[in-house]
Design an enzyme around this catalytic site. Sequence first.
Site, PDB file in Angstrom:
ATOM      1  N   HIS A 115      41.802  53.164  50.511  1.00 54.61           N
ATOM      2  CA  HIS A 115      42.527  53.388  49.455  1.00 54.61           C
ATOM      3  C   HIS A 115      41.151  52.678  48.560  1.00 54.61           C
ATOM      4  CE1 HIS A 115      46.761  53.690  50.267  1.00 54.61           C
ATOM      5  NE2 HIS A 115      46.603  52.784  51.313  1.00 54.61           N
ATOM      6  N   HIS A 140      37.103  43.777  45.908  1.00 54.29           N
ATOM      7  CA  HIS A 140      37.513  45.620  46.059  1.00 54.29           C
ATOM      8  C   HIS A 140      36.977  45.970  45.101  1.00 54.29           C
ATOM      9  CE1 HIS A 140      41.882  44.049  46.058  1.00 54.29           C
ATOM     10  NE2 HIS A 140      41.648  45.318  45.323  1.00 54.29           N
ATOM     11  N   HIS A 142      37.974  49.902  42.532  1.00 51.94           N
ATOM     12  CA  HIS A 142      39.023  50.728  42.091  1.00 51.94           C
ATOM     13  C   HIS A 142      38.263  51.947  41.606  1.00 51.94           C
ATOM     14  CE1 HIS A 142      42.937  48.808  43.798  1.00 51.94           C
ATOM     15  NE2 HIS A 142      42.504  48.206  43.392  1.00 51.94           N
ATOM     16  N   HIS A 159      38.389  43.991  41.960  1.00 57.64           N
ATOM     17  CA  HIS A 159      39.105  42.818  42.594  1.00 57.64           C
ATOM     18  C   HIS A 159      38.632  41.999  43.097  1.00 57.64           C
ATOM     19  CE1 HIS A 159      42.384  45.319  41.738  1.00 57.64           C
ATOM     20  NE2 HIS A 159      42.490  45.223  40.658  1.00 57.64           N
TER      21      HIS A 159
END
Length: 162
Positions: A115, A140, A142, A159
């Site tokens: 992800h 991490h 995105h 995040h």
Amino acid sequence: MKQKLNVLTTVFFLMVFSVFISCNSTEENTNKPKTDVEEHAHSDKKDCDGVHWSHHKGEDGPEKWNTLCEGFSACGGNAQSPINFVTDSISENSDLQAIKFEYGETTTDIINNLHTIQFNVSDSNSIELNGKDYKLLQFHYHALSEHTVNGKYFPLEVHFVH
């Protein structure tokens, strides 16, 4: 406008730097590499390990999380990620204190959990928020933001999970 931007920034940091409670089962599952077959499997509705999900609209997006498997049945509400910050509805909270950062050099374990790329950190990195300490566990990214501001996605979001 500047006041709303400051409030929006504070809200965003509180969200990002707090402990995220995900409706996606346990941390063990996020660290376990999945095969392509497992990643796209939806046949066993009780086992959520191989279920593919996304933060973006579509058949595996937030509006469908609660249908992907039984373990995700609590997903899909209004009090979870992803969040759309609507700047016209943000109000100031004078009780909020500034976040105190205690970050330094650290070693990391880098994990591709399919992800995102996740960086598990060691050592003692933390923040203090309203008198309480929160240890940094991982961060991490995105690529295409998970959250939106006035419905707009951004190219990247990070995040920091405490």
